[in-house]
Design an enzyme around this catalytic site. Sequence first.
Site, PDB file in Angstrom:
ATOM      1  N   HIS A 195      -7.747  -5.146  -1.797  1.00  0.00           N
ATOM      2  CA  HIS A 195      -6.486  -4.515  -1.389  1.00  0.00           C
ATOM      3  C   HIS A 195      -5.793  -5.334  -0.308  1.00  0.00           C
ATOM      4  O   HIS A 195      -4.564  -5.371  -0.233  1.00  0.00           O
ATOM      5  CB  HIS A 195      -6.771  -3.101  -0.886  1.00  0.00           C
ATOM      6  CG  HIS A 195      -5.543  -2.301  -0.602  1.00  0.00           C
ATOM      7  ND1 HIS A 195      -4.584  -2.017  -1.551  1.00  0.00           N
ATOM      8  CD2 HIS A 195      -5.098  -1.725   0.552  1.00  0.00           C
ATOM      9  CE1 HIS A 195      -3.616  -1.298  -1.009  1.00  0.00           C
ATOM     10  NE2 HIS A 195      -3.892  -1.124   0.262  1.00  0.00           N
ATOM     11  N   SER A 231       0.836  -1.186   0.000  1.00  0.00           N
ATOM     12  CA  SER A 231       0.000   0.000   0.000  1.00  0.00           C
ATOM     13  C   SER A 231       0.882   1.252   0.000  1.00  0.00           C
ATOM     14  O   SER A 231       1.675   1.442  -0.912  1.00  0.00           O
ATOM     15  CB  SER A 231      -0.957  -0.047   1.198  1.00  0.00           C
ATOM     16  OG  SER A 231      -2.002   0.875   1.048  1.00  0.00           O
ATOM     17  N   ASP A 245      -8.146  -5.489  -6.327  1.00  0.00           N
ATOM     18  CA  ASP A 245      -7.985  -4.232  -5.591  1.00  0.00           C
ATOM     19  C   ASP A 245      -8.837  -3.157  -6.252  1.00  0.00           C
ATOM     20  O   ASP A 245      -8.791  -2.978  -7.472  1.00  0.00           O
ATOM     21  CB  ASP A 245      -6.514  -3.829  -5.583  1.00  0.00           C
ATOM     22  CG  ASP A 245      -6.168  -2.797  -4.527  1.00  0.00           C
ATOM     23  OD1 ASP A 245      -7.027  -1.957  -4.219  1.00  0.00           O
ATOM     24  OD2 ASP A 245      -5.034  -2.834  -4.020  1.00  0.00           O
TER      25      ASP A 245
END
Length: 337
Positions: free
Chosen positions: A309, A126, A280
């Site tokens: 995600h 991330s 995602d």
Amino acid sequence: MTDIHSFALGDWPLQCGEALHDAAIIYKCYGALAPDRGNAILFPTSYGAQHSDLEWMIGVGRALDPGRWFIVIPNMFGNGLSTSPSTYSHPAHYPRVTTYDNVEAQYRLVTEGLGIERLAMVVGWSMGGQQAFHWGALYPETAGCIAPICGSARTAVHNYVFLEGVKATLTTDPAWRGDHFAEPPVKGLRAMGRVYAGWALSQAFYRQRLYEKIGYRTLEDFLVDSWEANYLRRDANNLLAQLWTWQNADIAANERYSGDLVRALAGITCRALVMPGATDLYFTPEDNAIEVGHMPNAELRPIPSIWGHRAGNPVHSPEDARFIDAALTELLASPAD
């Protein structure tokens, strides 16, 4: 070195023109640094996370095995450990900190603080993945290789808009004073958790009720005990500061590349294994595919998962964890450039 350490930066100059006063990176090391200092891996933190939230990925037999590698987790500015609104003189006085600012500080930690000339790898999930991209563009020789997991070289417009919704939800709380929170915004944090839950996991995750398979009796239990609880333990001023950093992440937004993203991507000359989550919703495989198309030594390897995600931080998905471990092991075993 297994304890938590602090690396003092003094008044750290930022891209915004201000300084982060009495700045410090809080970091933790796992394993032993080899005599030739060639076994170091940098593992930056993600949004809202601290080093303890990433420790589950480090272990004997894993890709990040402290018996072989010297793993350094630098806490990102704004996460409550490294210099943050919650540690500043006043949250409203905390300046705008970019991903570039973080990586420049980490470079100083690695080279001056730890005496490491070349890392074996920079890996992150991330926002940690965004930092890995920055390392590749700014310091490809020092990075060794990079493994951005569910991250991006530049925050996409759709990703930016998603974060605008998160920010708006949080700042509707009565505790918001226009430039900081006067007290913990409990209602805002609970609402933020519920909004985030719809984005971080895929439609298929909910369709198949995977939350029940990881121990939650009902959907409501999952929303309250996982998502609301996760954000209630965070400082809201820190969350907003890191959200701004995320929205403005861009490997080309610096004097070296002058906003030219294609040139910045071409500057990532080290080996790169880019791993988006196949489902995602905001760090999309399509965006990564465009980025990899401009990188001279990169491979796109999507994680075949319905965890959205969260496929890149698979605490509850052993299959995804094995996929990532295998990919990182392969990358680390590849001949150095």
